[in-house]
Each structure stands twice: as C-alpha cells, then as structure tokens.
Design an enzyme around this catalytic site. Structure first.
Site, PDB file in Angstrom:
ATOM      1  N   LEU A  22       0.836  -1.191   0.000  1.00 59.55           N
ATOM      2  CA  LEU A  22       0.000   0.000   0.000  1.00 59.55           C
ATOM      3  C   LEU A  22       0.878   1.249   0.000  1.00 59.55           C
ATOM      4  CD1 LEU A  22      -2.764  -1.086   2.535  1.00 59.55           C
ATOM      5  CD2 LEU A  22      -2.808  -1.166   0.043  1.00 59.55           C
ATOM      6  N   GLY A  42       3.079   0.809   3.630  1.00 59.56           N
ATOM      7  CA  GLY A  42       4.328   1.488   3.296  1.00 59.56           C
ATOM      8  C   GLY A  42       4.626   2.575   4.298  1.00 59.56           C
ATOM      9  N   ASP A  46       8.390  10.364   3.142  1.00 58.08           N
ATOM     10  CA  ASP A  46       8.718  11.737   3.497  1.00 58.08           C
ATOM     11  C   ASP A  46       8.272  12.576   2.312  1.00 58.08           C
ATOM     12  OD1 ASP A  46       9.897  14.255   3.800  1.00 58.08           O
ATOM     13  OD2 ASP A  46      11.507  13.423   5.012  1.00 58.08           O
ATOM     14  N   LEU A  68      -5.247   3.700  -1.047  1.00 58.08           N
ATOM     15  CA  LEU A  68      -6.591   3.831  -0.492  1.00 58.08           C
ATOM     16  C   LEU A  68      -7.438   4.703  -1.427  1.00 58.08           C
ATOM     17  CD1 LEU A  68      -5.747   4.429   3.272  1.00 58.08           C
ATOM     18  CD2 LEU A  68      -6.476   2.311   2.178  1.00 58.08           C
ATOM     19  N   LEU A  88      -0.855   9.165   4.615  1.00 56.93           N
ATOM     20  CA  LEU A  88      -1.329   8.978   5.987  1.00 56.93           C
ATOM     21  C   LEU A  88      -0.261   8.300   6.819  1.00 56.93           C
ATOM     22  CD1 LEU A  88      -4.895   7.558   5.224  1.00 56.93           C
ATOM     23  CD2 LEU A  88      -4.231   9.949   5.524  1.00 56.93           C
TER      24      LEU A  88
END
Length: 124
Positions: A22, A42, A46, A68, A88
């Site tokens: 992901l 994942g 950064d 997502l 996220l």
C-alpha cells in the site's frame, strides 16, 4: 487484533503474488480487502524529500501496489493552508483498513482514518 512480529522479510514469508504494497503513489485503487492477500503498509514516506519512495520500493521488489480510495470518496476541503495530502501515518492507514474490514464501507473507513488536517472531506 492479533499480530506476530519477526525479523524476517515479508518477501521470505509470503508468495510475491499474495503481497500488495500500500502506497499513496500507486495508480491502482484498493477496492476491497481480499483474505488471501497480505497488505504491506508502506511506512517510509517523506513527502518533501523522498517522493514516491514506497512505490519505488514495491516496484523494485516486483510487488503489486494499491492506494486507499481517497480520491474516489473524498474531495479537497477549502482550507486556509491550502494543504491536501493523501499520505497517511501508519496508524491512520490501519484505522482505515480495520474500519473497512468491519463495515465494508469506504466512506465510514475514510472518515475514521483520514483526519481533517489532511485537507479532505467525504463527498456529499
């Protein structure tokens, strides 16, 4: 939730075709959670320095990727900072996935995991 920890790589533990990495940079949208798949969150992101690092890692390992469905169920909210991010924290991704698993509702899951500080709100 029950979890096991190990120092072994997920690449050694699961078949490559069962792993879905992901990453917010994937072109593939996660439409459903499949019980025979292993989802890797994942966690090396950064936004300002190493863009697409998790996508690159997954591609180097020949793994399937998905993101997502934030763009599909949410819209950018007008805010004073003009800040919008689909990236996220791991705990937020986990909250989204676990809520989706329980409810089978992406709107409910995204509402539970995507904080207002990300600059997105659910579509009407």
């Amino acid at each position: 939730f029950q979890m096991d920890t190990t120092q072994e790589s997920y690449l050694d533990l699961f078949p490559l075709d069962a792993i879905v990495y992901l990453t917010p940079d994937s072109e593939n949208v996660l439409e459903d959670i499949e019980p025979h798949k292993v989802y890797i969150l994942g966690g090396l992101v950064d936004e300002s320095i190493h863009k697409k690092l998790t996508l690159q890692r997954a591609q180097e390992q020949s793994l399937q990727t998905a993101r997502l469905p934030i763009r599909e169920y949410m819209v950018k909210n007008i805010n004073t900072k003009n800040y919008h991010s689909e990236t996220l924290a791991i705990n937020q991704v986990f909250d989204v996935l676990s809520t989706y698993y329980d409810t089978r509702s992406w709107p409910a899951a995204l509402k539970a995991g995507v904080s207002s500080g990300k600059g997105y709100v659910l579509r009407d």
